[in-house]
Design a protein around this motif. Structure first.
Motif, PDB file in Angstrom:
ATOM      1  N   HIS A  57     -29.450  27.462 -26.324  1.00 44.30           N
ATOM      2  CA  HIS A  57     -30.280  26.805 -27.245  1.00 44.30           C
ATOM      3  C   HIS A  57     -31.094  25.691 -26.569  1.00 44.30           C
ATOM      4  O   HIS A  57     -31.760  25.179 -27.623  1.00 44.30           O
ATOM      5  N   VAL A  58     -31.058  25.474 -25.531  1.00 44.59           N
ATOM      6  CA  VAL A  58     -32.226  24.544 -24.873  1.00 44.59           C
ATOM      7  C   VAL A  58     -33.836  25.099 -24.792  1.00 44.59           C
ATOM      8  O   VAL A  58     -34.706  24.604 -24.878  1.00 44.59           O
ATOM      9  N   TRP A  59     -33.845  26.389 -24.599  1.00 42.08           N
ATOM     10  CA  TRP A  59     -34.866  27.085 -24.442  1.00 42.08           C
ATOM     11  C   TRP A  59     -36.015  26.979 -25.385  1.00 42.08           C
ATOM     12  O   TRP A  59     -37.255  26.827 -25.121  1.00 42.08           O
ATOM     13  N   ASP A 161     -39.416  16.479 -26.848  1.00 36.15           N
ATOM     14  CA  ASP A 161     -38.877  16.590 -25.748  1.00 36.15           C
ATOM     15  C   ASP A 161     -37.665  15.305 -25.989  1.00 36.15           C
ATOM     16  O   ASP A 161     -36.655  15.505 -25.236  1.00 36.15           O
ATOM     17  N   GLY A 162     -37.696  14.450 -26.803  1.00 35.00           N
ATOM     18  CA  GLY A 162     -36.572  13.614 -27.215  1.00 35.00           C
ATOM     19  C   GLY A 162     -35.308  14.259 -27.632  1.00 35.00           C
ATOM     20  O   GLY A 162     -34.403  14.046 -26.918  1.00 35.00           O
ATOM     21  N   ILE A 163     -35.640  15.402 -28.314  1.00 29.73           N
ATOM     22  CA  ILE A 163     -34.385  15.966 -28.880  1.00 29.73           C
ATOM     23  C   ILE A 163     -33.884  17.107 -27.818  1.00 29.73           C
ATOM     24  O   ILE A 163     -32.779  17.081 -27.445  1.00 29.73           O
ATOM     25  N   GLY A 164     -34.854  17.739 -27.099  1.00 30.52           N
ATOM     26  CA  GLY A 164     -34.290  18.778 -26.080  1.00 30.52           C
ATOM     27  C   GLY A 164     -33.882  18.309 -25.146  1.00 30.52           C
ATOM     28  O   GLY A 164     -33.037  18.760 -24.320  1.00 30.52           O
ATOM     29  N   ALA A 214     -48.947  14.152  -9.321  1.00 25.94           N
ATOM     30  CA  ALA A 214     -48.005  13.291  -8.731  1.00 25.94           C
ATOM     31  C   ALA A 214     -47.551  12.180  -9.877  1.00 25.94           C
ATOM     32  O   ALA A 214     -46.363  12.085 -10.460  1.00 25.94           O
ATOM     33  N   ALA A 215     -48.577  11.704 -10.397  1.00 22.23           N
ATOM     34  CA  ALA A 215     -48.401  10.429 -11.178  1.00 22.23           C
ATOM     35  C   ALA A 215     -47.858  10.914 -12.553  1.00 22.23           C
ATOM     36  O   ALA A 215     -47.050  10.301 -13.107  1.00 22.23           O
ATOM     37  N   SER A 216     -48.767  12.067 -13.196  1.00 25.28           N
ATOM     38  CA  SER A 216     -48.125  12.430 -14.428  1.00 25.28           C
ATOM     39  C   SER A 216     -46.848  13.086 -14.471  1.00 25.28           C
ATOM     40  O   SER A 216     -46.010  12.665 -15.309  1.00 25.28           O
ATOM     41  N   TYR A 217     -46.348  13.815 -13.465  1.00 24.90           N
ATOM     42  CA  TYR A 217     -44.984  14.277 -13.448  1.00 24.90           C
ATOM     43  C   TYR A 217     -43.993  12.965 -13.306  1.00 24.90           C
ATOM     44  O   TYR A 217     -43.159  13.062 -14.081  1.00 24.90           O
ATOM     45  N   GLY A 218     -44.245  12.172 -12.514  1.00 22.00           N
ATOM     46  CA  GLY A 218     -43.492  10.765 -12.360  1.00 22.00           C
ATOM     47  C   GLY A 218     -43.594   9.939 -13.670  1.00 22.00           C
ATOM     48  O   GLY A 218     -42.143   9.849 -13.956  1.00 22.00           O
ATOM     49  N   SER A 219     -44.463  10.131 -14.220  1.00 18.71           N
ATOM     50  CA  SER A 219     -44.474   9.179 -15.392  1.00 18.71           C
ATOM     51  C   SER A 219     -43.730   9.715 -16.662  1.00 18.71           C
ATOM     52  O   SER A 219     -43.102   9.180 -17.163  1.00 18.71           O
ATOM     53  N   TYR A 220     -43.839  11.172 -16.707  1.00 14.49           N
ATOM     54  CA  TYR A 220     -43.341  11.791 -17.901  1.00 14.49           C
ATOM     55  C   TYR A 220     -41.872  12.058 -17.620  1.00 14.49           C
ATOM     56  O   TYR A 220     -40.924  12.051 -18.555  1.00 14.49           O
ATOM     57  N   ALA A 221     -41.281  12.183 -16.500  1.00  7.67           N
ATOM     58  CA  ALA A 221     -40.056  12.303 -15.915  1.00  7.67           C
ATOM     59  C   ALA A 221     -39.197  10.856 -16.215  1.00  7.67           C
ATOM     60  O   ALA A 221     -38.138  11.019 -16.832  1.00  7.67           O
ATOM     61  N   VAL A 222     -39.539  10.073 -16.151  1.00 14.45           N
ATOM     62  CA  VAL A 222     -38.992   8.550 -16.290  1.00 14.45           C
ATOM     63  C   VAL A 222     -39.117   8.301 -17.853  1.00 14.45           C
ATOM     64  O   VAL A 222     -38.111   8.003 -18.651  1.00 14.45           O
ATOM     65  N   ALA A 223     -40.101   8.780 -18.476  1.00 13.17           N
ATOM     66  CA  ALA A 223     -40.269   8.724 -19.948  1.00 13.17           C
ATOM     67  C   ALA A 223     -39.279   9.451 -20.741  1.00 13.17           C
ATOM     68  O   ALA A 223     -38.402   9.124 -21.679  1.00 13.17           O
ATOM     69  N   VAL A 224     -38.987  10.919 -20.445  1.00  9.04           N
ATOM     70  CA  VAL A 224     -38.075  11.659 -21.022  1.00  9.04           C
ATOM     71  C   VAL A 224     -36.590  11.143 -20.447  1.00  9.04           C
ATOM     72  O   VAL A 224     -35.671  11.132 -21.647  1.00  9.04           O
ATOM     73  N   TRP A 225     -36.234  10.852 -19.463  1.00 10.81           N
ATOM     74  CA  TRP A 225     -35.049  10.126 -19.081  1.00 10.81           C
ATOM     75  C   TRP A 225     -34.924   9.091 -19.989  1.00 10.81           C
ATOM     76  O   TRP A 225     -33.563   8.863 -20.426  1.00 10.81           O
ATOM     77  N   ALA A 226     -35.641   8.044 -20.137  1.00 10.65           N
ATOM     78  CA  ALA A 226     -35.337   6.822 -21.001  1.00 10.65           C
ATOM     79  C   ALA A 226     -34.976   7.377 -22.514  1.00 10.65           C
ATOM     80  O   ALA A 226     -34.225   6.590 -23.129  1.00 10.65           O
ATOM     81  N   MET A 227     -35.850   8.387 -23.076  1.00 14.55           N
ATOM     82  CA  MET A 227     -35.358   8.843 -24.342  1.00 14.55           C
ATOM     83  C   MET A 227     -34.292   9.522 -24.442  1.00 14.55           C
ATOM     84  O   MET A 227     -33.669   9.680 -25.527  1.00 14.55           O
ATOM     85  N   THR A 228     -33.433   9.758 -23.530  1.00 22.20           N
ATOM     86  CA  THR A 228     -32.014  10.135 -23.669  1.00 22.20           C
ATOM     87  C   THR A 228     -31.150   8.833 -23.712  1.00 22.20           C
ATOM     88  O   THR A 228     -29.896   9.114 -24.103  1.00 22.20           O
ATOM     89  N   LEU A 229     -31.703   7.752 -23.526  1.00 23.38           N
ATOM     90  CA  LEU A 229     -30.885   6.433 -23.376  1.00 23.38           C
ATOM     91  C   LEU A 229     -31.362   5.592 -24.498  1.00 23.38           C
ATOM     92  O   LEU A 229     -30.392   4.454 -24.709  1.00 23.38           O
ATOM     93  N   ALA A 230     -32.652   5.694 -25.038  1.00 28.36           N
ATOM     94  CA  ALA A 230     -33.141   4.653 -25.952  1.00 28.36           C
ATOM     95  C   ALA A 230     -33.539   5.295 -27.239  1.00 28.36           C
ATOM     96  O   ALA A 230     -34.221   6.647 -27.020  1.00 28.36           O
ATOM     97  N   ILE A 232     -36.226   7.159 -29.346  1.00 30.26           N
ATOM     98  CA  ILE A 232     -37.535   7.787 -29.083  1.00 30.26           C
ATOM     99  C   ILE A 232     -38.529   6.996 -29.392  1.00 30.26           C
ATOM    100  O   ILE A 232     -39.514   6.951 -28.761  1.00 30.26           O
ATOM    101  N   ALA A 233     -38.407   6.322 -30.778  1.00 29.52           N
ATOM    102  CA  ALA A 233     -39.711   5.709 -30.983  1.00 29.52           C
ATOM    103  C   ALA A 233     -40.230   4.434 -30.179  1.00 29.52           C
ATOM    104  O   ALA A 233     -41.377   4.244 -29.910  1.00 29.52           O
TER     105      ALA A 233
END
Length: 278
Positions: A57-59, A161-164, A214-230, A232-233
């Motif tokens: 269901h995540v795909w 991505d916030g939902i996924g 490298a900068a783009s990947y790191g930036s978005y990985a942090v953002a998606v992680w944060a959206m699982t804890l806070a 989304i808006a």
């Protein structure tokens, strides 16, 4: 939102502004973006394959996100062909927090406090003032549809991505697979649209693309992680402080003009960030 998440998202914003500045450097932006997407895809696949496959269901969320990210990169690349960093970037990113706030509140039922809402609106107003030079400064209007397309894509992938990521077992696995899908889709689209002209032809392009990846990947990985804890808006709005950093880079590195209206908008962005923490 905790202080740790708050400052992590701000660090991600710095990285995001940085890779956009790298993309703006020199020529061969499409080839640079090809390198960025390809290396992101390889890195993402390597990380994702170290873990079990996401649930079925995540795909759909992963595939949708990969397609939207590719559209975002396509719009952004063409926008930079026609405009400055300090104009394209604010317009491309500026409306996304407002769209995300409205959709998150109306459709997802996310609770955002009055202070957080006021901060997001103040942040968005500052960003839009910053972008007004496209009409008042005699700059090329050809950037406008690409920048607005990028803005719509930003709001879309933020919500997807916030939902996924919340549905997935781990945000790192979700991000890895979405960048793998994104890399494949973007490469195919560029080869169809530009053919061999989209391929990198020098070490300078490879170097810029690798650092930006490298900068783009790191930036978005942090953002998606944060959206699982806070909310989304709120994460989306804080991430858009990257506009502040992009304007500073444009001024200090590219010598772009710092007009009074631009300085005012930067102050409004900073105030919006502070208000979200009240």
């Amino acid at each position: 939102m905790s202080l740790f998440i708050f400052f992590s998202v701000l660090a991600a914003a710095v990285l995001h502004a940085g890779w956009n500045a790298i993309l703006k450097l020199g020529t061969g932006r499409i080839a640079t973006m090809m390198v960025l997407s390809g290396l992101q895809g390889i890195l993402g696949l390597a990380i994702a394959l170290a873990y079990p496959l996401p649930a079925l269901h995540v795909w759909p969320w992963i595939v949708a996100s990969g397609a939207i990210h590719s559209a975002y990169k396509l719009f952004l690349t063409y926008a930079y062909e026609h405009g400055d960093l300090s104009r394209v970037y604010p317009l491309a990113r500026g409306t996304a927090p407002l769209i995300t706030l409205a959709v998150g509140a109306l459709w997802l039922g996310e609770a955002v406090s009055g202070a957080e809402t006021a901060g997001i609106l103040l942040l968005g107003a500052g960003i839009l003032i910053l972008a007004r030079g496209i009409w008042t400064g005699g700059e090329s209007l050809r950037m406008l549809p690409f920048a607005l397309g990028s803005a719509c894509a930003t709001a879309s992938y933020t919500l997807v991505d916030g939902i996924g990521a919340r549905l997935a077992d781990a945000s790192s696995v979700y991000v890895g697979w979405l960048f793998a899908v994104d890399g494949a889709i973007f490469a195919a689209a560029m080869l169809i649209l530009k053919g061999r002209a989209s391929l990198p032809d020098g070490w300078a392009i490879w170097a810029r693309g690798a650092v930006a990846a490298a900068a783009s990947y790191g930036s978005y990985a942090v953002a998606v992680w944060a959206m699982t804890l806070a909310p989304i808006a709120l994460v989306a709005a804080l991430r858009e402080t990257s506009i502040l950093f992009a304007v500073l880079i444009g001024w200090l590195v590219f010598g772009e003009r710092m007009a009074p209206a631009k300085a005012l908008s930067v102050a409004m962005i900073a105030a919006g960030v502070i208000v979200t923490r009240l």
